[in-house]
Design an enzyme around this catalytic site. Structure first.
Site, PDB file in Angstrom:
ATOM      1  N   ASP A 123      -3.011   1.438  14.889  1.00 26.00           N
ATOM      2  CA  ASP A 123      -1.695   1.823  14.375  1.00 26.00           C
ATOM      3  C   ASP A 123      -1.474   3.337  14.398  1.00 26.00           C
ATOM      4  O   ASP A 123      -0.334   3.799  14.347  1.00 26.00           O
ATOM      5  CB  ASP A 123      -1.517   1.322  12.934  1.00 26.00           C
TER       6      ASP A 123
ATOM      7  N   ARG B 185     -11.299  -8.577   6.285  1.00 31.68           N
ATOM      8  CA  ARG B 185     -10.392  -7.764   5.475  1.00 31.68           C
ATOM      9  C   ARG B 185     -10.683  -7.841   3.974  1.00 31.68           C
ATOM     10  O   ARG B 185      -9.813  -7.549   3.161  1.00 31.68           O
ATOM     11  CB  ARG B 185      -8.939  -8.191   5.742  1.00 31.68           C
TER      12      ARG B 185
ATOM     13  N   LYS C 188     -10.537   4.375  11.950  1.00 27.15           N
ATOM     14  CA  LYS C 188     -10.203   3.346  12.927  1.00 27.15           C
ATOM     15  C   LYS C 188      -8.809   2.773  12.665  1.00 27.15           C
ATOM     16  O   LYS C 188      -8.461   2.557  11.516  1.00 27.15           O
ATOM     17  CB  LYS C 188     -11.235   2.220  12.820  1.00 27.15           C
ATOM     18  N   THR C 189      -8.025   2.553  13.628  1.00 25.33           N
ATOM     19  CA  THR C 189      -6.844   1.686  13.630  1.00 25.33           C
ATOM     20  C   THR C 189      -5.960   1.990  14.832  1.00 25.33           C
ATOM     21  O   THR C 189      -5.678   3.159  15.122  1.00 25.33           O
ATOM     22  CB  THR C 189      -5.973   1.733  12.342  1.00 25.33           C
TER      23      THR C 189
ATOM     24  N   GLY D  83      -8.514  -4.752  11.188  1.00 22.12           N
ATOM     25  CA  GLY D  83      -8.127  -5.184  12.543  1.00 22.12           C
ATOM     26  C   GLY D  83      -8.973  -4.515  13.613  1.00 22.12           C
ATOM     27  O   GLY D  83      -9.429  -3.382  13.447  1.00 22.12           O
TER      28      GLY D  83
ATOM     29  N   ASP E 283      -6.924   1.776   4.101  1.00 24.18           N
ATOM     30  CA  ASP E 283      -7.355   0.988   2.948  1.00 24.18           C
ATOM     31  C   ASP E 283      -8.890   0.893   2.878  1.00 24.18           C
ATOM     32  O   ASP E 283      -9.479   1.041   1.814  1.00 24.18           O
ATOM     33  CB  ASP E 283      -6.773  -0.432   3.007  1.00 24.18           C
TER      34      ASP E 283
HETATM   35  P1  FBP Z   1      -5.865  -2.216  10.693  1.00 23.93           P
HETATM   36  O1  FBP Z   1      -4.909  -1.384   9.895  1.00 23.93           O
HETATM   37  O2  FBP Z   1      -6.877  -2.900   9.875  1.00 23.93           O
HETATM   38  O3  FBP Z   1      -6.483  -1.398  11.800  1.00 23.93           O
HETATM   39  O4  FBP Z   1      -5.068  -3.377  11.423  1.00 23.93           O
HETATM   40  C1  FBP Z   1      -3.828  -3.118  11.963  1.00 23.93           C
HETATM   41  C2  FBP Z   1      -3.247  -4.273  12.718  1.00 23.93           C
HETATM   42  O5  FBP Z   1      -3.685  -4.297  14.047  1.00 23.93           O
HETATM   43  C3  FBP Z   1      -1.720  -4.185  12.602  1.00 23.93           C
HETATM   44  O6  FBP Z   1      -1.185  -3.499  13.684  1.00 23.93           O
HETATM   45  C4  FBP Z   1      -1.322  -5.625  12.470  1.00 23.93           C
HETATM   46  O7  FBP Z   1      -0.170  -5.757  11.662  1.00 23.93           O
HETATM   47  C5  FBP Z   1      -2.467  -6.260  11.773  1.00 23.93           C
HETATM   48  O8  FBP Z   1      -3.602  -5.519  12.128  1.00 23.93           O
HETATM   49  C6  FBP Z   1      -2.659  -7.699  12.162  1.00 23.93           C
HETATM   50  O9  FBP Z   1      -3.687  -8.239  11.420  1.00 23.93           O
HETATM   51  P2  FBP Z   1      -4.477  -9.564  11.764  1.00 23.93           P
HETATM   52  O10 FBP Z   1      -5.522  -9.190  12.761  1.00 23.93           O
HETATM   53  O11 FBP Z   1      -5.102  -9.916  10.463  1.00 23.93           O
HETATM   54  O12 FBP Z   1      -3.519 -10.556  12.302  1.00 23.93           O
END
Ligand code: FBP
Length: 559
Positions: A206, A146, A203-204, A82, A177
């Site tokens: 979250d 992803r 990175k994230t 993400g 991951d």
């Molecule tokens: P990452 O863990 O890859 O940083 O992504 C987190 C996130 O932003 C979550 O908060 C959310 O659930 C998810 O990505 C949403 O994913 P997508 O962009 O595939 O809809």
């Protein structure tokens, strides 16, 4: 026609700050090795799986007057998962360090995430390209994806592409991951004498890729400030109109760091914390009762309005639903190949699933509204996770709280009105212009990643610590990826993974919410943080998060 906004133009000129140790230049660095490291747990298995990269020391960098000119090298970079504000600056920092080290060096960007390195889709970065993206949000410079990098076949393909481009170092910018996969790739390259190093970057938005060594992942600062601004605006709207309850779901796949941080920045009436729900084994009914009680008590005070924050991952932390989802995953894995199921209409699909689940799980599934059932049956992400961002928990709670209040009204226990609005804030914050903190932090992470490559390291996460201090005092270095690993069950099998950091209920950040939430529920102690500021006094532009502040203060008290 205008091509760029005034803010875009000004942000392109911003020069990110580097820690003192790196600011002297990429060729004036000395590597300082710390003690050897161990993983979080399951030592024997992790040691065996990563026999070539396991247990390396933590490293830091020191400035040296001596010039150490490295050999010419080409590097590839991947954005994974993400979006998070600051990704472009990681690439800019990496590029600047690489070109400073030797102008002949080349930086390649793999397109569309990890699949780019397998399929050989790439671009070579130029000064012009990088200059167009400095200090901007988004991952659009090369795109993200992803795809999981984990099979022998994928590694072979990646090796072939790297050899064609004469790449000796790869930087993977990703979450837990993706960095687990970075460790697998690093191990494989060493085992196969490929001569290619791998470095990860945390990175994230979250905020769940953190531990004793990594204070915070990048993007969390900007994303939470963006949500806090929006929630502050909603709080003011609620307090002005005095007629709506706003239920706001906030991103964060599993952990509730985002929700907690935003709550501390804005002080809304209700904040649900998934980790607390799990710890207290709260059922969906108990959560609904908790919210309905607060709505009713506020109504007694004449306040038919308020704001409730709902974590995106909540549904997976409610024990009864967690168990149901886990069994549902197994059932769906089998039904994936069942043509009768695949061609069935929706209601038949629900019936098939209810019959295959055990009694308890079956009645939990059956009790959910159709909309939620549909969302639970949607495709899993490539890591096998339910796509919680697509589950409308905020709507589920509004519906259930509404029913509960009707019941309470009939019993004479609710005399107010309940009119609710729902929101989901996630994508709004993931590509915002990085705050000065994220712009500086990301640039430093990227610059530092090249420093780690330059000293021949592999299987490391780029780390920049002491983040509560001004940037010049930050400490740059690297943490072995294996240090953060343990074994966990994924898709029914035990696999090595970087341990996700959930909200600690004994930690200072949650304690701060716990101390205040009863008052915030009834009295309106709303805070309106306003928009992120990029120019102006440091007391406004350079403040970090409450999470970082409180965690740092707790560390200092513990010393
Ligand atoms: P990452 O863990 O890859 O940083 O992504 C987190 C996130 O932003 C979550 O908060 C959310 O659930 C998810 O990505 C949403 O994913 P997508 O962009 O595939 O809809």
């Amino acid at each position: 026609m205008k091509e760029l906004s005034s803010l875009q133009i000004e942000r392109l000129k911003y020069q990110p700050k580097l820690p003192e140790s790196l600011a002297g230049g990429i060729n004036n660095l000395e590597l300082v090795e710390g003690n050897k490291t161990e993983c979080v747990k399951d030592t024997e298995q992790i040691k065996e799986l990563f026999s070539n990269i396991y247990g390396k020391p933590i490293v830091t960098f020191k400035k040296t007057p001596e010039k150490i000119i490295p050999e010419k090298s080409n590097v590839g970079v991947i954005l994974s998962g993400g979006q998070a504000p600051g990704g472009h600056n990681v690439i800019a920092g990496l590029y600047d360090a690489l070109k400073q080290a030797n102008p002949q060096n080349k930086l390649y960007g793999f397109l569309g995430g990890p699949s780019g390195i397998i399929e050989g889709n790439y671009i070579e970065f130029t000064d012009e390209k990088i200059d167009d993206y400095r200090n901007t949000g988004g991952f659009d410079i090369i795109g993200s994806g992803r795809t999981k990098l984990e099979t022998e076949e994928q590694f072979q393909k990646a090796l072939k592409v790297c050899k064609e481009l004469d790449i000796t170092g790869i930087v993977i910018i990703g979450g837990d991951d993706s960095n687990t996969n970075a460790a697998l790739l690093a191990e494989w390259f060493v085992k196969n004498n490929a001569g290619i190093q791998v470095i990860g970057c945390p990175k994230t938005i979250d905020g769940d890729l953190k531990n004793d060594q990594i204070e915070i992942s990048f993007g969390f600062d900007t994303a939470t400030k963006t949500y806090a601004e929006l929630i502050g605006n909603i709080l003011r709207d609620a307090n002005s109109a005095k007629k709506y309850w706003h239920f706001i779901k906030l991103m964060g796949r599993s952990a509730t760091h985002v929700g907690l941080e935003v709550a501390l920045q804005t002080q809304p009436n209700i904040t649900l914390i998934s980790e607390e729900v799990e710890e207290k084994k709260m059922s969906l009914k108990q959560i609904v009762d908790y919210i309905a009680q607060i709505v009713a008590k506020r109504a007694d005070l004449g306040k038919n309005f308020g704001v409730a924050l709902i974590p995106e991952g909540l549904i997976e932390f409610i024990p009864e639903i967690k168990s149901m989802i886990s069994n549902l995953n197994d059932v769906l894995a089998v039904l994936e190949n069942d043509s009768a199921y695949k061609s069935a209409d929706e209601n038949t699909k629900f019936n098939i699933i209810e019959n295959k689940l055990n009694n308890e799980d079956s009645s939990v599934f059956a009790s959910l509204p159709t909309m939620i059932k549909q969302q639970l049956l949607m495709d899993r992400d490539p890591h096998g996770n339910v796509q919680v961002s697509k589950i409308e928990t905020e709507k589920l709670l509004i519906e259930m709280v509404s029913h509960k209040l009707e019941e309470m009204k009939n019993e004479g226990n609710f005399k107010g009105k309940f009119s609710a609005q729902c929101h989901f804030f996630g994508y709004e914050g993931r590509c915002a212009f990085p705050t000065n903190f994220d712009a500086d932090y990301c640039y430093s992470l990227g610059y530092n990643a090249f420093a780690l490559l330059k000293f021949g390291l592999t299987g490391y996460l780029s780390s920049v610590k002491n983040l509560s201090a001004p940037a010049l005092e930050w400490v740059a270095g690297g943490v072995p990826l294996t240090m953060m690993m343990n074994m966990e069950k994924r898709h029914g099998q035990f696999k090595p993974v970087i341990k996700k950091a959930l909200v600690e209920l004994n930690g200072p950040v949650f304690k701060e919410l716990e101390k205040n939430r009863e008052v915030w529920a009834m009295e309106d102690k709303y805070i309106y943080p306003g928009a992120i500021q990029y120019f102006g006094p440091s007391s406004i532009c350079d403040i970090t998060t409450e999470t970082l502040r409180l965690e740092n203060a707790a560390k200092l008290t513990a010393v």
